[in-house]
Design an enzyme around this catalytic site. Structure first.
Site, PDB file in Angstrom:
ATOM      1  N   GLN A 170      -3.163   3.450   4.987  1.00 22.93           N
ATOM      2  CA  GLN A 170      -3.875   2.430   4.230  1.00 22.93           C
ATOM      3  C   GLN A 170      -3.620   1.061   4.861  1.00 22.93           C
ATOM      4  O   GLN A 170      -2.599   0.837   5.498  1.00 22.93           O
ATOM      5  CB  GLN A 170      -3.428   2.426   2.769  1.00 22.93           C
ATOM      6  CG  GLN A 170      -3.849   3.676   2.024  1.00 22.93           C
ATOM      7  CD  GLN A 170      -3.314   3.684   0.592  1.00 22.93           C
ATOM      8  OE1 GLN A 170      -2.218   3.205   0.333  1.00 22.93           O
ATOM      9  NE2 GLN A 170      -4.097   4.232  -0.304  1.00 22.93           N
ATOM     10  N   VAL A 207       0.865  -1.171   0.000  1.00 26.42           N
ATOM     11  CA  VAL A 207       0.000   0.000   0.000  1.00 26.42           C
ATOM     12  C   VAL A 207       0.902   1.222   0.000  1.00 26.42           C
ATOM     13  O   VAL A 207       2.063   1.156   0.397  1.00 26.42           O
ATOM     14  CB  VAL A 207      -0.968   0.036   1.210  1.00 26.42           C
ATOM     15  CG1 VAL A 207      -2.035  -1.044   1.089  1.00 26.42           C
ATOM     16  CG2 VAL A 207      -0.233  -0.086   2.513  1.00 26.42           C
ATOM     17  N   SER A 208       0.345   2.340  -0.468  1.00 26.51           N
ATOM     18  CA  SER A 208       1.178   3.521  -0.684  1.00 26.51           C
ATOM     19  C   SER A 208       1.430   4.349   0.564  1.00 26.51           C
ATOM     20  O   SER A 208       2.459   5.004   0.674  1.00 26.51           O
ATOM     21  CB  SER A 208       0.540   4.413  -1.754  1.00 26.51           C
ATOM     22  OG  SER A 208       0.481   3.719  -2.976  1.00 26.51           O
ATOM     23  N   THR A 209       0.506   4.369   1.500  1.00 22.82           N
ATOM     24  CA  THR A 209       0.676   5.218   2.675  1.00 22.82           C
ATOM     25  C   THR A 209       0.453   4.424   3.951  1.00 22.82           C
ATOM     26  O   THR A 209      -0.192   3.373   3.942  1.00 22.82           O
ATOM     27  CB  THR A 209      -0.304   6.410   2.657  1.00 22.82           C
ATOM     28  OG1 THR A 209      -1.647   5.890   2.681  1.00 22.82           O
ATOM     29  CG2 THR A 209      -0.103   7.275   1.426  1.00 22.82           C
TER      30      THR A 209
END
Length: 184
Positions: A13, A8-10
């Site tokens: 998340q 996941v990017s952040t």
């Protein structure tokens, strides 16, 4: 052996959806990252790649979890194949252990890259159109014209820059930047 990788990017998340799908697919070992797809350093992916042995299959929930460019994805899958490791993407129904799966992988990777490029183009066009109408993005400056005039008046009346900044609710650096923009 099926080895799963989730990303996941952040930090806010959650990996739960991807990890559950990978476990359901039969992945014995799972690796993950909380990092943008654009980032070169993906510790979890590096660990997964180091863990893979000939005959294993690297499994991801979706193709874009692995990389952002067609070139990067193809290079990674080619590296896996040179090590006799297969690749599967669950939601994209890609399995490179078959000829059709290899073909489909290349098509889906190209489509994913095209989709990212189109989003980038639309965003740039929208920002350019907004600028043409006089709208600027970003935060509004804390030191607008009336506050700058007030700051100049207070400083000329003998207040210290720290006192002026405190009275206006800004930092000294913001005050100095605003005043220097008036001098230009």
């Amino acid at each position: 052996m099926l080895v799963g990788y989730a990303r996941v990017s952040t930090e806010d998340q959650k990996l739960d959806l991807q990890l559950d799908a990978l476990k359901s697919a039969g992945c014995v070992k799972l690796f993950s990252d909380h990092v943008s797809g654009a980032s070169k350093l993906k510790v979890g992916l590096e660990e997964a790649l180091a863990y893979l042995r000939p005959g294993d299959t690297l499994v991801v929930w979706k193709l874009d979890r692995l990389g952002r460019t067609v070139k990067g994805l193809i290079e990674l899958v080619d590296e896996l194949h040179s090590r006799n490791v297969q690749f599967r993407s669950l939601t994209d129904s890609i399995d490179t252990s078959t000829s059709a799966g290899k073909f489909f992988f290349h098509v889906m990777a190209a489509m994913a890259e095209m989709e990212r490029d189109l989003v980038r183009e639309r965003t740039s066009a929208g920002l350019a159109a907004a600028r043409a109408r006089g709208r600027m993005g970003g935060r509004k400056p804390k030191m607008d014209s009336p506050r700058l005039k007030s700051a100049q008046h207070l400083i000329s009346s003998g207040m210290t820059p720290k006192e002026v900044a405190d009275s206006l609710g800004v930092s000294r650096a913001t005050l100095y930047r605003g005043l220097s923009s008036l001098r230009r």
